[in-house]
Design a protein around this motif. Structure first.
Motif, mmCIF file in Angstrom:
data_model
loop_
_atom_site.group_PDB
_atom_site.id
_atom_site.type_symbol
_atom_site.label_atom_id
_atom_site.label_comp_id
_atom_site.label_asym_id
_atom_site.label_seq_id
_atom_site.Cartn_x
_atom_site.Cartn_y
_atom_site.Cartn_z
ATOM 1 N N TYR A 33 91.350 25.734 75.839
ATOM 2 C CA TYR A 33 89.968 25.763 76.265
ATOM 3 C C TYR A 33 89.423 27.179 76.111
ATOM 4 O O TYR A 33 90.082 28.156 76.443
ATOM 5 N N LEU A 34 88.208 27.272 75.608
ATOM 6 C CA LEU A 34 87.617 28.578 75.345
ATOM 7 C C LEU A 34 86.988 29.200 76.574
ATOM 8 O O LEU A 34 86.694 30.390 76.587
ATOM 9 N N SER A 35 86.772 28.391 77.616
ATOM 10 C CA SER A 35 86.181 28.927 78.840
ATOM 11 C C SER A 35 86.662 28.118 80.040
ATOM 12 O O SER A 35 87.175 27.007 79.892
ATOM 13 N N HIS A 36 86.465 28.679 81.201
ATOM 14 C CA HIS A 36 86.808 27.966 82.432
ATOM 15 C C HIS A 36 85.931 26.729 82.587
ATOM 16 O O HIS A 36 86.383 25.706 83.105
ATOM 17 N N ASP A 37 84.687 26.821 82.144
ATOM 18 C CA ASP A 37 83.777 25.675 82.257
ATOM 19 C C ASP A 37 84.289 24.473 81.459
ATOM 20 O O ASP A 37 84.194 23.338 81.909
ATOM 21 N N GLU A 38 84.835 24.715 80.263
ATOM 22 C CA GLU A 38 85.403 23.627 79.469
ATOM 23 C C GLU A 38 86.603 23.004 80.177
ATOM 24 O O GLU A 38 86.758 21.788 80.181
ATOM 25 N N LEU A 39 87.441 23.844 80.749
ATOM 26 C CA LEU A 39 88.613 23.351 81.479
ATOM 27 C C LEU A 39 88.183 22.531 82.684
ATOM 28 O O LEU A 39 88.700 21.434 82.917
ATOM 29 N N ILE A 40 87.222 23.029 83.435
ATOM 30 C CA ILE A 40 86.724 22.306 84.613
ATOM 31 C C ILE A 40 86.152 20.957 84.197
ATOM 32 O O ILE A 40 86.417 19.933 84.838
ATOM 33 N N LYS A 41 85.394 20.929 83.108
ATOM 34 C CA LYS A 41 84.809 19.678 82.627
ATOM 35 C C LYS A 41 85.908 18.682 82.248
ATOM 36 O O LYS A 41 85.821 17.495 82.573
ATOM 37 N N ALA A 42 86.958 19.159 81.573
ATOM 38 C CA ALA A 42 88.060 18.271 81.179
ATOM 39 C C ALA A 42 88.779 17.713 82.407
ATOM 40 O O ALA A 42 89.117 16.529 82.446
ATOM 41 N N ILE A 43 89.004 18.551 83.402
ATOM 42 C CA ILE A 43 89.661 18.083 84.634
ATOM 43 C C ILE A 43 88.784 17.057 85.345
ATOM 44 O O ILE A 43 89.275 16.021 85.802
#
Length: 69
Positions: A33-43
């Protein structure tokens, strides 16, 4: 609150591992993931999927394989 102590190398006895293991497998494993926001969205997407399908026969069958001492 009741604390239940489990052996050091017996993570399968810890019920929270039943939730973290699939999360790791489906969201984190092999990801970049390129950002924390992408990771949060995936979770969040995984949690939404899990909540929608938590009574699905396949998931229930896998949960029943885990024996609680």
């Amino acid at each position: 609150m009741e604390l239940d102590y489990t052996p050091t190398y017996a993570s399968w006895l810890n019920r929270i591992e039943c939730h973290f293991s699939p999360l790791h497998k489906f969201v984190l494993e092999g990801s970049n993931y390129l950002s924390h926001d992408e990771l949060i969205k995936a979770i969040q997407e995984y949690i939404r999927w899990w909540n929608k399908n938590k009574r699905h026969a396949t998931i229930l069958r896998e949960q029943n394989k885990i024996k609680i001492a």
